[in-house]
Scaffold this active site. Structure first.
Site, short mmCIF file in Angstrom:
data_model
loop_
_atom_site.label_atom_id
_atom_site.label_comp_id
_atom_site.label_asym_id
_atom_site.label_seq_id
_atom_site.Cartn_x
_atom_site.Cartn_y
_atom_site.Cartn_z
CB ILE A 100 -0.57 -0.34 1.38
CG1 ILE A 100 -0.34 0.13 2.53
CG2 ILE A 100 -1.39 -1.23 1.14
CD1 ILE A 100 -0.98 0.17 3.65
CE LYS A 101 6.28 0.10 -3.18
NZ LYS A 101 5.64 -0.71 -3.86
NE ARG A 102 -3.35 3.59 1.59
CZ ARG A 102 -3.43 3.00 -0.16
NH1 ARG A 102 -2.21 3.16 -1.23
NH2 ARG A 102 -4.47 2.55 -1.02
#
Lengths: 308, 308
Positions: free
Chosen positions: B104-106
């Protein structure tokens, strides 16, 4: 789209944006009861409460504020029902003439960035059909993966008349842990500021600002001035005003000598205004949306007091 | 959760993860026709095609691979229907005993990160109820906003036995544009590597690796070795193998002298194997899932050939 945003800011004489970042504890009890009455205390019930709340706020601010900025995290946490509320909020805000800045801060390699870009600001193909899915006018992005992670969005901006705000100097307390490191006599946020400025060169519009904007936190006053000078053609999205601690004097330097160049965000300071002492004495919980309108008016006045 | 992952890697003798990043052009025609037959060439039809495709792949690999890594962008682009397919994919993978790494690389400020964290790896409260929404076992995160943007996730990792992989050195061609800048004689990716290592000190498990892992791209061989030395207690999630160009010899240095320390991802190299010459001669389009299994077996052998 940057031209459209600036035109609307000038028409309303209001360089501010309302952050639609609801939390259940901001939402008046009667709205939650309506939503839970239909769907129970479920993810769908919570999402419906968000949407009802947002619509009431949007109705009250659409004629005085140019844009809203929904923070996708608040919706995403509720799963697909939350994403539906995010989409419905955007649809409703646009139907009322508001410009929508999707605060998504995505970051990924090019092939993946393309999927995010098509979904959020471009068009998604399903065989012979293509769909406009999220419909934001602008989105925020994280630059840590470099230019090839940003290019897919720049392409869609050109193709569909959209805009970007790329994180340069964030408003949070530890933002400087990486962003303030020095490299060759420059801070990382300056290096990224220069890159963002360069990425925007090809898309400068009629007001002198490009489609590729920057996120510059109001909580770092000195850096706002530095970056304003470094990036004269880059429009700033400025978080940090209000609940995060920055006031009008802190954001003054984000604007240029023509009083242009930035749009200042406030989220809970507007949408949860009815909970603040200043407004609670005048507005009941049922009048939360009127309190939001008043707070938006007060913010407009406050910001305009410091710009030329 | 890092202990569970390593235990499963050892049981299966397989330090690899299959990236569930479908694209419509990877999906066999007969699956798409089934999905479009039910829902039309719509966002829902496309999402359903993803889910059918994923389930067939999962059924074939669940007994030989420890984990899957769905890339949320591929699903998010289809709106809430896509997010539903993402959730259903995770649910199905877990029901088959797979560990799930949500890619998700949030990245966001603490109050927002909390919403992402509660939704993805913690629990979301709706009044008296609380929900486990996305149910990933691990998620990926972007560190550009500093430690206060990571802490909410670290808290949920402790509370719910989950894990993180934080971007340190990404696999894409321009990853170095910011990550390779020098500061005080160190590269930014080294600075972040040290921070990630420090953030993980309090959660080192029984195999000597912490809950806070790192993403280290296989496409940068020299840096893999540097970071393996710098971060002995940090487990690596390694993208870049296969379609992005890295081979087994490139990832060898991500492992320590005990043959531990990394899990290598391949996405289209596995899930779209039936389209590659190597497998197309043996497997028809209808046998795409058997081709995926064979490709996963081949990847396992290839990786094991270079680790001790």
């Amino acid at each position: 789209m940057i031209d459209t945003l600036i035109k609307r800011i000038l028409e309303l004489n209001n360089p501010s944006v309302v952050g639609l970042d609801p939390r259940l504890d901001f939402i008046p009890e009667f709205i939650k009861q309506e939503a839970y009455g239909s769907y129970g205390q479920t993810l769908k019930g919570a999402s419906d409460a968000y949407l009802r709340f947002n619509k009431a706020i949007i109705d009250q601010i659409a004629d005085i504020v140019p844009a809203v900025k929904p923070q996708i995290a608040m919706y995403e946490q509720f799963g697909y029902e939350g994403i539906k509320a995010y989409l419905d909020t955007i649809e409703y805000a646009k139907s009322k003439g508001l410009i929508v800045i999707g605060d998504i801060k995505r970051s990924d390699i090019a092939s993946t960035a393309e999927a995010y870009s098509h979904g959020h600001i471009g068009r998604v193909k399903v065989e012979e059909h293509s769909y406009c899915v999220y419909k934001e006018d602008f989105i925020t992005l994280n630059p840590y993966l470099g230019v090839d992670s940003i290019e897919p969005y720049m392409n869609d901006c050109q193709k569909y008349n959209k805009g970007l705000f790329i994180l340069v100097k964030t408003s949070n307390p530890n933002g400087g842990q990486i962003q303030d490191l020095s490299t060759d006599g420059k801070r990382i946020y300056e290096v990224i500021g220069s890159l963002v400025s360069e990425w925007g060169q090809a898309s400068i519009g009629s007001y002198g600002f490009s489609q590729v904007g920057a996120v510059v936190g109001a909580t770092y006053k000195k850096q706002c001035l530095e970056l304003r000078t470094l990036m004269p053609h880059t429009f700033f999205l400025v978080p940090g005003y209000g609940a995060q601690g920055a006031g009008a004097k802190d954001i003054a330097d984000c604007f240029n000598k023509n009083g242009l160049g930035a749009i200042v965000n406030s989220s809970r300071g507007i949408i949860a205004a009815y909970k603040k002492d200043k407004y609670a004495s005048k507005y009941s919980e049922k009048e939360f949306h009127y309190a939001a309108r008043q707070a938006a008016e007060d913010m407009k006045k406050d910001i305009n007091s410091v710009i030329q």
